[in-house]
Structure formats: structure tokens, C-alpha cells
Design an enzyme around this catalytic site. Structure first.
Site, PDB file in Angstrom:
ATOM      1  N   HIS A 111     -42.037 -18.599 -44.074  1.00  8.58           N
ATOM      2  CA  HIS A 111     -41.036 -19.387 -44.797  1.00  8.58           C
ATOM      3  C   HIS A 111     -39.685 -19.039 -44.155  1.00  8.58           C
ATOM      4  CE1 HIS A 111     -38.374 -20.376 -48.196  1.00  8.58           C
ATOM      5  NE2 HIS A 111     -39.360 -21.086 -48.686  1.00  8.58           N
ATOM      6  N   CYS A 353     -40.005 -25.690 -46.002  1.00 16.23           N
ATOM      7  CA  CYS A 353     -39.147 -24.614 -45.476  1.00 16.23           C
ATOM      8  C   CYS A 353     -39.866 -23.809 -44.396  1.00 16.23           C
ATOM      9  CB  CYS A 353     -38.675 -23.663 -46.577  1.00 16.23           C
ATOM     10  SG  CYS A 353     -37.767 -24.471 -47.877  1.00 16.23           S
TER      11      CYS A 353
HETATM   12  C1  LIG Z   1     -43.679 -17.613 -48.678  1.00 16.22           C
HETATM   13  C2  LIG Z   1     -42.356 -17.764 -49.366  1.00 16.22           C
HETATM   14  N1  LIG Z   1     -41.353 -16.922 -49.063  1.00 16.22           N
HETATM   15  C3  LIG Z   1     -40.157 -16.997 -49.667  1.00 16.22           C
HETATM   16  C4  LIG Z   1     -39.874 -17.973 -50.587  1.00 16.22           C
HETATM   17  C5  LIG Z   1     -38.533 -18.028 -51.228  1.00 16.22           C
HETATM   18  O1  LIG Z   1     -38.613 -17.706 -52.575  1.00 16.22           O
HETATM   19  P1  LIG Z   1     -37.345 -17.854 -53.536  1.00 16.22           P
HETATM   20  O2  LIG Z   1     -36.878 -19.262 -53.379  1.00 16.22           O
HETATM   21  O3  LIG Z   1     -37.881 -17.568 -54.890  1.00 16.22           O
HETATM   22  O4  LIG Z   1     -36.340 -16.868 -53.085  1.00 16.22           O
HETATM   23  C6  LIG Z   1     -40.871 -18.893 -50.911  1.00 16.22           C
HETATM   24  C7  LIG Z   1     -40.596 -19.977 -51.850  1.00 16.22           C
HETATM   25  O5  LIG Z   1     -40.908 -21.124 -51.633  1.00 16.22           O
HETATM   26  C8  LIG Z   1     -42.137 -18.780 -50.292  1.00 16.22           C
HETATM   27  O6  LIG Z   1     -43.127 -19.634 -50.586  1.00 16.22           O
END
Ligand SMILES: Cc1ncc(COP(=O)(O)O)c(C=O)c1O
Lengths: 395, 125
Positions: A111, A353
């Protein structure tokens, strides 16, 4: 299970299949927020009066509960706004140790929240940023350690992909990394993994992990970082301000003890409490049983999706959780998501993302469903009906 | 105007888009990338004395995006630069005869932005 989730109880026609974005909240979560504000609201860790002490007690009970769930020390849990903030804070805190000759490793499966902070950190320090390629067949990600050398300061990778649902063997990968370079700091993004696997970090080789409460049935806006105590001891504070200090004078400041030195400012105790209560409730319901239930439904969804001719990314072996990305020939993900919405099915379309991964797969985006234990066959059947409807309209 | 996005006309344009090709000797060319989903549209124009004489476009996108690019490319033929520059979101909705919800507005803006970008970028001879 839907009866325990007020939104799903109130919207009986809704098939919510976007749980990787955020999960719905059980009644206990919503009630606990109300309970805190109605009985215990004060700024924790500051006041000397009974109400503030009560808030502090609730806050620390929550920290302890979460730490027990993960089998770590309670000082190793640092509250944040979520995974994104946690990963960025770690990257900033580690900045002083990065030199020009060093390298930082991340992967194409990440991500953006676990990719950009490291890419930019390397850039700021003129260090090398190495990216492990995603390759479904070759399983390169299990061999991240191949890229590790004596100058590798950080390896950051995901515990579970929010696009493909792949669950990486964290401990196996970490062990190999540490064998090659015991000093390499390992960081794992656990935003997705927490909601699909029960973790025991007591013997983990991982140094830091970041989590979001809202992806595991807890409230929006809070999360936490797990940091190995011996790593936290070496770390400078992420943020400066109230509650994180020991003493401040015109010339110098000293810091509070761990974990408080990393928690500047007022933390959202109501949400922290609601999250711990939510986990407690999940444990009463038997999380492993719940995870098994979603695994069953995932298998059903894969079978039904395949019948429609959908092309599924990954899921060729059992190392996948209940997140499924797919594409349907000649149907754009956005069109499918809009048509599914007409059928009261919430699903996700786009790059999620994860643009480096989309580049590797040579697609602009995918359609994604992510299944929770509160979903049922009816939800999947409605999805399949929506796909058929989209095919009729667009093919 | 209809709330139903997937109406006959859009579906038809999506299946058989018009002017969906490169043109010979374009004088202008520009593109737009929809950051929400990664869709991309490229417009080519041949402009003579401020009038659009030929138009072609390429790219990938959803049914709304492709349908809109097709309808838009027909609409601007033989129009002046001035007229094209005045086109806005609401004109697009009128053209495609669909009321596009907020969540999908970027889909139809993508071809419009690509077209407007093409007006700015003159191709070297
Ligand atoms: C694998 C992963 N990492 C990080 C995030 C970011 O999370 P947050 O938006 O709660 O900070 C997400 C959210 O979509 C995710 O799926």
C-alpha cells in the site's frame, strides 16, 4: 452475526463487501464510546482528580488488553491515528540512523502508506531504495532476504496485501533477513493482517508493526504501533508536546518513559477503549472460529466468481485471506462498482492505493471484494447477480 | 436528463465509439490521467483558422469515460476554439443526457480535460 452490527441490522438489504477499506462496527464498539463519554471523560494521564485517574485507568487497561492479544509487553504498544501515521512516524524516527551508503527495501505489493515513507526517506538521505518485484508465480516476496546486504538498514513489507489478499509468511521472511543481517530493522504493515489472523508476537523477529483499529471492527481514527522494547529504547520521539516530556526548561527537554515519550498530545481514549472492548468481544465470540467462517465464504466466492469468467489475481494456493481482486473482460471496474451499488452491493474499484503493483500487473485497477465473518452466501449471490447484470449491459 | 447512468446512448457509444483513432497531421495533442482510477484519454486535433477540422482520441476508461469521449469528439467538429474552451461539466451532462453522480464525475471530466489540454499543446511541425 449481522445482528450485532447496528448498521447492517438497520440496512438489511445491504451487502457490504468492502471490509478491507473499513469494517462495520459492532454494537459493543459504539456503546463503549458512549459509555466512556457518559461516565469517564477527562484528559487521561494529566489530572490529579479521580475522574482523570479513571480515564487513565481505562486507557491503560485498553493498552494492556491489546498487548495481551498480541502477546507483547504493554509498553510496546504506542497509540497513533492509524497505520499511515504509524509508518510515517517510524520512518521519521529512524531518519538519523540512515547514511548515504545504506539501503532501504520495500516491495511492489505495498500500500502507498508502506512504500512512499521509505522511498522518500531514502531520497532525503541519498540512500538507495530497493523494491522487490511482485511475481505471482515466482513468489519473490518470500525471498526478500536475497536483496539484503550489510548496508540494509530497513526492510518494510506487508503482512497481507489489500489488493490480492496474499498473506506473507512474516516470521519465515524475517528470520531469513535477520540471518543475513541481524541489524536490519524489519517493519511490517499489519493494517489488513490483524483482521484475518491471530498474531503471537512473543517470539517475533519483527521490530515494528503498524495497525489501524478501523480495519478490525474498531473505531475510525485510532491505531497503534508495536515496537520491540529494545528498538523503542534507541528511538527518538516522533512528536513533541504535552505528556511526552519528563522535564522542559528554556534550554533543554527530557523525555517521559516508554511508551509515553512517543504519545505526544491528547490521545483519543474513548476510541482506544472502544477498540479494546471490541477485541474483547471478538475473543468471546472466538476470533479463530470467525476467521474460519470467512475462509469458508471466501472459497464459495472464488468458486462463484470463476463461474462468471472473472480473472482472479492470485489465490492459486492457500496463502491468501478473504480479499479478492478480479477483472471481468470488457467491463471497467468503475462500471461494475456502480452497477453493483444498484444491487446494494458495496465493492471497491480502482488502484487501491497500490500503483506500483498495478504497474507490475499492467492494469489501471481491479474490482475488489473483501469478506468479513458477518457476510453470508446471500451477499456473494447478489454480487454474482450484479456481475451478470453488468455483462448484459456492457458486453 | 436521467439518473440512470447506463442508458442506451452511452452504452451504444461505449460499444462503438466514434473518432476513436489517431488522426493524420494533428496540430494539437493533449491528454489527461484520472488519478482516481488510472484511466487515461488522449485527444488529437487539427485546427485551422481557429476551427477544429479533425478530431481523434485514444485511451482507456470506463463506459462513462469512453462514451463521453465519443460524444464529445462528435460535438466539437467544426467548432471554434472559443466554443470548445467554454465547455463545462454541466454541458457534458447535457450532451450525454445523464445526470452523473459526484462519485463518477471524474469519469466524464477525463475526456474534457484531455480535450482542453490538447488546446494548450501545439505540436511541432
Ligand atoms: C495494507 C494497508 N496498509 C495501510 C493502509 C492504511 O491504513 P489507514 O488508512 O488506516 O492509515 C491500508 C488501508 O487501506 C492498507 O490496506
Amino acid at each position: 452475526m449481522k445482528k450485532h452490527f447496528p448498521l447492517l441490522k438497520n440496512q438489511k438489504n445491504l451487502s457490504y463487501l468492502d471490509n478491507a477499506a473499513t469494517t462495520q462496527k459492532p454494537k459493543i464498539c459504539i456503546d463503549s464510546i458512549k459509555e466512556f463519554y457518559e461516565t469517564s471523560n477527562a484528559n487521561s494521564h494529566r489530572g490529579l482528580y479521580a475522574l482523570s485517574l479513571k480515564a487513565t485507568k481505562i486507557h491503560e487497561w485498553s493498552r494492556q488488553y491489546i498487548s495481551k492479544y498480541l502477546h507483547v509487553k504493554s509498553e510496546e504498544i504506542i497509540f497513533t491515528k492509524g497505520t499511515t501515521e504509524g509508518l510515517n512516524m517510524i520512518a521519521i524516527a529512524l531518519e538519523p540512523i540512515i547514511k548515504k551508503s545504506d539501503n532501504i527495501i520495500s516491495t511492489e505489493l505495498e500500500h502507498h502508506a508502506n512504500f512512499i515513507p521509505w522511498q522518500q526517506l531514502a531520497k532525503r538521505k541519498d540512500a538507495k531504495f530497493k523494491v522487490v518485484k511482485y511475481n505471482e508465480e515466482k513468489q519473490e516476496l518470500n525471498n526478500i532476504s536475497k536483496l539484503v546486504d550489510k548496508n540494509t538498514k530497513i526492510v518494510a513489507f506487508t503482512g497481507m496485501s489489500n489488493v490480492t489478499g496474499e498473506i506473507l509468511n512474516i516470521e519465515n521472511i524475517s528470520k531469513k533477513i535477520k540471518l543475513k543481517n541481524p541489524k536490519t530493522i524489519i517493519i511490517v504493515d499489519c493494517a489488513q493482517l490483524l483482521a484475518h489472523k491471530k498474531l503471537d508476537l512473543s517470539k517475533s523477529n519483527v521490530d515494528f508493526m503498524a495497525f489501524s483499529a478501523h480495519k478490525f471492527y474498531g473505531p475510525l481514527g485510532i491505531g497503534f504501533v508495536y515496537g520491540k522494547y529494545k528498538q523503542l529504547e534507541k528511538l527518538r520521539p516522533f512528536l513533541y508536546g504535552g505528556n511526552m516530556i519528563s522535564k522542559v526548561s528554556n534550554k533543554e527537554s527530557t523525555w517521559n518513559s516508554i511508551p509515553y515519550k512517543f504519545e505526544a498530545g491528547t490521545i483519543d481514549t474513548a476510541n482506544v477503549y472502544a477498540f479494546a472492548k471490541t477485541i474483547e468481544w471478538l475473543e468471546i465470540k472466538d476470533v479463530n472460529k470467525l476467521f474460519k467462517k470467512e475462509e469458508q465464504l471466501k472459497k464459495y466466492a472464488l468458486k462463484e466468481l470463476e463461474k462468471t469468467g472473472a480473472k482472479i489475481i492470485g489465490h492459486k494456493n492457500s496463502n491468501y485471506g478473504s480479499v479478492i481482486s478480479f477483472s471481468i473482460k470488457n467491463i471497467h471496474p468503475h462500471d461494475l462498482a456502480t452497477i453493483a451499488d444498484k444491487h446494494n452491493v458495496c465493492l471497491r474499484a480502482g488502484h487501491h492505493c497500490c500503483q506500483p503493483l498495478m504497474d507490475r500487473l499492467e492494469i489501471p485497477g481491479t474490482t475488489r471484494i473483501s469478506i468479513s465473518f458477518y457476510n453470508n452466501k446471500e451477499d456473494i449471490n447478489k454480487l454474482i447477480k450484479a456481475i451478470k447484470d453488468a455483462k448484459r449491459l456492457l458486453e | 436528463m436521467t439518473e440512470e447512468i447506463y442508458k442506451e446512448n452511452i452504452l451504444k457509444e461505449n460499444k462503438r465509439p466514434k473518432n476513436n483513432h489517431k488522426i493524420i497531421k494533428p496540430s494539437h495533442e493533449g491528454e489527461h490521467n484520472n488519478h482516481v482510477c488510472g484511466d487515461i484519454i488522449n485527444f488529437q486535433l487539427r485546427i485551422n483558422k481557429n476551427i477544429i477540422q479533425a478530431v481523434g482520441w485514444t485511451g482507456k476508461g470506463c463506459a462513462l469515460c469512453i462514451g463521453c469521449a465519443s460524444i464529445l469528439s462528435e460535438e466539437i467538429k467544426n467548432k471554434s476554439i472559443n466554443e470548445v474552451q467554454k465547455l463545462e461539466f454541466s454541458n457534458l451532462e447535457n450532451l450525454i443526457k445523464v445526470h452523473v453522480p459526484e462519485s463518477r464525475s471524474e469519469c466524464i471530466k477525463t475526456p474534457l480535460f484531455a480535450l482542453k489540454n490538447s488546446l494548450k499543446i501545439k505540436k511541432g511541425k
